[in-house]
Design an enzyme around this catalytic site. Sequence first.
Site, PDB file in Angstrom:
ATOM      1  N   GLY A  15       0.809  -1.220   0.000  1.00 24.93           N
ATOM      2  CA  GLY A  15       0.000   0.000   0.000  1.00 24.93           C
ATOM      3  C   GLY A  15       0.837   1.262   0.000  1.00 24.93           C
ATOM      4  N   VAL A  17       1.101   3.498   2.411  1.00 20.82           N
ATOM      5  CA  VAL A  17       1.850   3.640   3.666  1.00 20.82           C
ATOM      6  C   VAL A  17       2.916   2.549   3.774  1.00 20.82           C
ATOM      7  CG1 VAL A  17       1.707   3.624   6.186  1.00 20.82           C
ATOM      8  CG2 VAL A  17      -0.080   4.761   4.849  1.00 20.82           C
ATOM      9  N   ARG A  42      -4.440 -10.739  -3.289  1.00 21.22           N
ATOM     10  CA  ARG A  42      -4.245 -10.034  -4.559  1.00 21.22           C
ATOM     11  C   ARG A  42      -2.766  -9.822  -4.879  1.00 21.22           C
ATOM     12  NH1 ARG A  42      -8.588  -7.477  -2.079  1.00 21.22           N
ATOM     13  NH2 ARG A  42      -7.205  -6.117  -0.913  1.00 21.22           N
ATOM     14  N   CYS A 133      -2.892  10.949  10.820  1.00 20.10           N
ATOM     15  CA  CYS A 133      -1.924  11.854  10.190  1.00 20.10           C
ATOM     16  C   CYS A 133      -2.151  13.326  10.573  1.00 20.10           C
ATOM     17  CB  CYS A 133      -1.989  11.695   8.673  1.00 20.10           C
ATOM     18  SG  CYS A 133      -3.649  11.431   8.031  1.00 20.10           S
ATOM     19  N   GLN A 160      -6.286  18.273   3.150  1.00 17.07           N
ATOM     20  CA  GLN A 160      -5.608  16.979   3.182  1.00 17.07           C
ATOM     21  C   GLN A 160      -5.429  16.355   1.799  1.00 17.07           C
ATOM     22  OE1 GLN A 160      -7.790  15.955   7.402  1.00 17.07           O
ATOM     23  NE2 GLN A 160      -6.889  14.230   6.359  1.00 17.07           N
ATOM     24  N   SER A 163      -3.349  11.156  -1.020  1.00 15.03           N
ATOM     25  CA  SER A 163      -2.568   9.969  -0.645  1.00 15.03           C
ATOM     26  C   SER A 163      -3.011   9.415   0.702  1.00 15.03           C
ATOM     27  CB  SER A 163      -1.070  10.293  -0.611  1.00 15.03           C
ATOM     28  OG  SER A 163      -0.837  11.437   0.182  1.00 15.03           O
ATOM     29  N   GLY A 164      -3.626  10.234   1.542  1.00 11.14           N
ATOM     30  CA  GLY A 164      -4.139   9.753   2.827  1.00 11.14           C
ATOM     31  C   GLY A 164      -5.228   8.708   2.671  1.00 11.14           C
ATOM     32  N   LYS A 217     -11.506  12.254  15.254  1.00  7.48           N
ATOM     33  CA  LYS A 217     -10.185  11.682  15.565  1.00  7.48           C
ATOM     34  C   LYS A 217      -9.284  12.794  16.096  1.00  7.48           C
ATOM     35  CE  LYS A 217     -10.273   8.234  11.810  1.00  7.48           C
ATOM     36  NZ  LYS A 217      -9.844   7.977  10.405  1.00  7.48           N
ATOM     37  N   HIS A 246      -0.296  17.145   3.918  1.00  5.75           N
ATOM     38  CA  HIS A 246      -1.470  17.759   4.532  1.00  5.75           C
ATOM     39  C   HIS A 246      -1.080  19.157   5.043  1.00  5.75           C
ATOM     40  CE1 HIS A 246      -3.422  13.983   4.222  1.00  5.75           C
ATOM     41  NE2 HIS A 246      -3.598  13.669   5.486  1.00  5.75           N
TER      42      HIS A 246
HETATM   43  P1  NAP Z   1      -3.678   1.328   0.410  1.00  5.63           P
HETATM   44  O1  NAP Z   1      -2.694   2.021  -0.451  1.00  5.63           O
HETATM   45  O2  NAP Z   1      -5.049   1.089  -0.102  1.00  5.63           O
HETATM   46  O3  NAP Z   1      -3.043  -0.094   0.867  1.00  5.63           O
HETATM   47  C1  NAP Z   1      -3.745  -1.030   1.615  1.00  5.63           C
HETATM   48  C2  NAP Z   1      -2.808  -2.159   2.024  1.00  5.63           C
HETATM   49  O4  NAP Z   1      -3.532  -3.099   2.850  1.00  5.63           O
HETATM   50  C3  NAP Z   1      -2.299  -2.946   0.838  1.00  5.63           C
HETATM   51  O5  NAP Z   1      -0.999  -3.410   1.084  1.00  5.63           O
HETATM   52  C4  NAP Z   1      -3.270  -4.119   0.803  1.00  5.63           C
HETATM   53  O6  NAP Z   1      -2.762  -5.265   0.157  1.00  5.63           O
HETATM   54  C5  NAP Z   1      -3.416  -4.389   2.283  1.00  5.63           C
HETATM   55  N1  NAP Z   1      -4.597  -5.209   2.546  1.00  5.63           N
HETATM   56  C6  NAP Z   1      -5.886  -4.935   2.242  1.00  5.63           C
HETATM   57  N2  NAP Z   1      -6.682  -5.965   2.611  1.00  5.63           N
HETATM   58  C7  NAP Z   1      -5.884  -6.889   3.156  1.00  5.63           C
HETATM   59  C8  NAP Z   1      -6.091  -8.189   3.701  1.00  5.63           C
HETATM   60  N3  NAP Z   1      -7.300  -8.739   3.766  1.00  5.63           N
HETATM   61  N4  NAP Z   1      -5.021  -8.874   4.178  1.00  5.63           N
HETATM   62  C9  NAP Z   1      -3.792  -8.342   4.105  1.00  5.63           C
HETATM   63  N5  NAP Z   1      -3.516  -7.122   3.601  1.00  5.63           N
HETATM   64  C10 NAP Z   1      -4.549  -6.411   3.132  1.00  5.63           C
HETATM   65  O7  NAP Z   1      -3.875   2.090   1.772  1.00  5.63           O
HETATM   66  P2  NAP Z   1      -2.807   2.945   2.627  1.00  5.63           P
HETATM   67  O8  NAP Z   1      -2.952   4.368   2.305  1.00  5.63           O
HETATM   68  O9  NAP Z   1      -1.449   2.318   2.538  1.00  5.63           O
HETATM   69  O10 NAP Z   1      -3.399   2.784   4.090  1.00  5.63           O
HETATM   70  C11 NAP Z   1      -3.500   1.531   4.720  1.00  5.63           C
HETATM   71  C12 NAP Z   1      -4.038   1.733   6.126  1.00  5.63           C
HETATM   72  O11 NAP Z   1      -3.100   2.461   6.897  1.00  5.63           O
HETATM   73  C13 NAP Z   1      -5.336   2.565   6.200  1.00  5.63           C
HETATM   74  O12 NAP Z   1      -6.477   1.777   5.971  1.00  5.63           O
HETATM   75  C14 NAP Z   1      -5.254   3.147   7.567  1.00  5.63           C
HETATM   76  O13 NAP Z   1      -5.786   2.253   8.523  1.00  5.63           O
HETATM   77  C15 NAP Z   1      -3.774   3.318   7.769  1.00  5.63           C
HETATM   78  N6  NAP Z   1      -3.378   4.718   7.524  1.00  5.63           N
HETATM   79  C16 NAP Z   1      -3.083   5.469   8.588  1.00  5.63           C
HETATM   80  C17 NAP Z   1      -2.715   6.763   8.412  1.00  5.63           C
HETATM   81  C18 NAP Z   1      -2.438   7.591   9.599  1.00  5.63           C
HETATM   82  O14 NAP Z   1      -2.889   8.689   9.643  1.00  5.63           O
HETATM   83  N7  NAP Z   1      -1.696   7.122  10.575  1.00  5.63           N
HETATM   84  C19 NAP Z   1      -2.649   7.335   7.156  1.00  5.63           C
HETATM   85  C20 NAP Z   1      -2.952   6.553   6.059  1.00  5.63           C
HETATM   86  C21 NAP Z   1      -3.315   5.227   6.272  1.00  5.63           C
HETATM   87  P3  NAP Z   1      -3.098  -5.564  -1.408  1.00  5.63           P
HETATM   88  O15 NAP Z   1      -2.190  -4.693  -2.204  1.00  5.63           O
HETATM   89  O16 NAP Z   1      -2.780  -7.001  -1.533  1.00  5.63           O
HETATM   90  O17 NAP Z   1      -4.534  -5.257  -1.611  1.00  5.63           O
HETATM   91  C1  3JM Z   2      -6.575   6.734   7.282  1.00  6.77           C
HETATM   92  O1  3JM Z   2     -10.006   0.145   7.323  1.00  6.77           O
HETATM   93  C2  3JM Z   2     -10.298   1.337   7.410  1.00  6.77           C
HETATM   94  O2  3JM Z   2     -11.457   1.730   7.533  1.00  6.77           O
HETATM   95  C3  3JM Z   2      -9.147   2.316   7.399  1.00  6.77           C
HETATM   96  C4  3JM Z   2      -9.529   3.653   6.950  1.00  6.77           C
HETATM   97  C5  3JM Z   2      -8.432   4.694   7.126  1.00  6.77           C
HETATM   98  C6  3JM Z   2      -7.984   5.130   8.377  1.00  6.77           C
HETATM   99  C7  3JM Z   2      -8.448   4.463   9.630  1.00  6.77           C
HETATM  100  O3  3JM Z   2      -9.543   4.757  10.129  1.00  6.77           O
HETATM  101  O4  3JM Z   2      -7.668   3.639  10.119  1.00  6.77           O
HETATM  102  C8  3JM Z   2      -7.911   5.275   5.968  1.00  6.77           C
HETATM  103  C9  3JM Z   2      -6.981   6.275   6.052  1.00  6.77           C
HETATM  104  C10 3JM Z   2      -7.072   6.165   8.449  1.00  6.77           C
HETATM  105  C11 3JM Z   2      -6.620   6.690   9.745  1.00  6.77           C
HETATM  106  O5  3JM Z   2      -5.426   6.966   9.857  1.00  6.77           O
HETATM  107  O6  3JM Z   2      -7.408   6.880  10.667  1.00  6.77           O
END
Ligand code: NAP
Ligand code: 3JM
Length: 340
Positions: A15, A17, A42, A133, A160, A163-164, A217, A246
């Site tokens: 992903g 992140v 996938r 974030c 924001q 990419s978030g 949040k 952001h």
């Molecule tokens: P993203 O680009 O959509 O990537 C999602 C990742 O999760 C991919 O590696 C995906 O794998 C994996 N995944 C999805 N379903 C899965 C499953 N069933 N088993 C294993 N892996 C699975 O999203 P992202 O922006 O990187 O964000 C991912 C998560 O990080 C968010 O949902 C959120 O909870 C957190 N986040 C936090 C912040 C923060 O503020 N701290 C910011 C952004 C995101 P595949 O490629 O195989 O689908």
């Molecule tokens: C940032 O699985 C989800 O619903 C994740 C959605 C998400 C989140 C979250 O709530 O963990 C996407 C992007 C965040 C976050 O940092 O709170």
Amino acid sequence: MGERKFNVAVAGATGAVGGAMLKVLERRDFPLNNLRLLASERSEGRKLKFRGEEVAVEVMRKDSFADIDIALFSAGASRSFEFAPAAAAAGAVVVDNSSAYRMDPEIPLVVPEVNPHAIAGYKKHGIIANPNCSTIQMLVALKPIYDKAGIKRIVVSTYQAVSGTGAAAIAELRRQAEDFAAGRTIKHEVYPHQILFNCLPHIDIFLDNGYTREEMKMVNETRKIFEDNGIGVTATTVRVPVFYGHSEAVNIETDRKISASGVKDLLASAPGVKVVDGPDLAQYPLAVDCEGKFETMVGRIREDESIANGINLWVVADNILKGAALNAVQIAEVLVEKYL
Ligand code: NAP
Ligand code: 3JM
């Protein structure tokens, strides 16, 4: 740092992140022994580059965490609920980027520049939560002011980056720009409206109180991290057509008077902060300048002339780095230095 090297798993490695986690581990020369990359079915068979070598992505399962010391999770909140307890039970310390455990009173919620002492609380459940974030960069900028002058109330509006939302949203903004340039109809799938040339006051879902969950949040996480349930926080969070970074307009009311130049002096030596505040030369923090940077940039520092003790700030950081991957790796660094 000692001689020991650690086994690290990245859950959600494919992903937005997760990819940044790999780059941050490289850039900060994390003491790594073995690296395990986990994602969904996938991604089975995909290979990702790390330190010049190809590493195969594995499907995340409950038994993926045997002999892992630290598991960095960014695969969404439902995956964290499902897999983080199994990782912790296998002996890994989980640093979770999702919202799953942030408000659990028994799970520490940590920004290393702000409340590193809270990390010790990981011992109870083996999980540490990374804040949202938008909260992280705001508190990096506000912590020195909070300590010096006290903060009664925060009013924040965010701008924001897409990419978030993840890799699919980055692709959606790019496609809309290409379709616009080619004179084609603009389509949207990830967001409920066109994001190109637009501002959406809608991040995460709407709650019964009329706020979005992203806005709440910022309220609840700020109180937990500052350990101050009396601090007033109100937020409007807005998605804008920016890829990375952001931006936040932050207005604070302090307990004691502090001047704009007093704030500049404080922030000049604050950890993780870079002051960019030269209005005469049109210098202020910009999202495009923050992409790829570790610092939180602060500028437009000025007194709020409408109240006795008010300050306005403009705060910008790379949401994928300080807002997610970097903050998680910094927590892991404290773990290996002090606890593991
Ligand atoms: P993203 O680009 O959509 O990537 C999602 C990742 O999760 C991919 O590696 C995906 O794998 C994996 N995944 C999805 N379903 C899965 C499953 N069933 N088993 C294993 N892996 C699975 O999203 P992202 O922006 O990187 O964000 C991912 C998560 O990080 C968010 O949902 C959120 O909870 C957190 N986040 C936090 C912040 C923060 O503020 N701290 C910011 C952004 C995101 P595949 O490629 O195989 O689908
Ligand atoms: C940032 O699985 C989800 O619903 C994740 C959605 C998400 C989140 C979250 O709530 O963990 C996407 C992007 C965040 C976050 O940092 O709170």
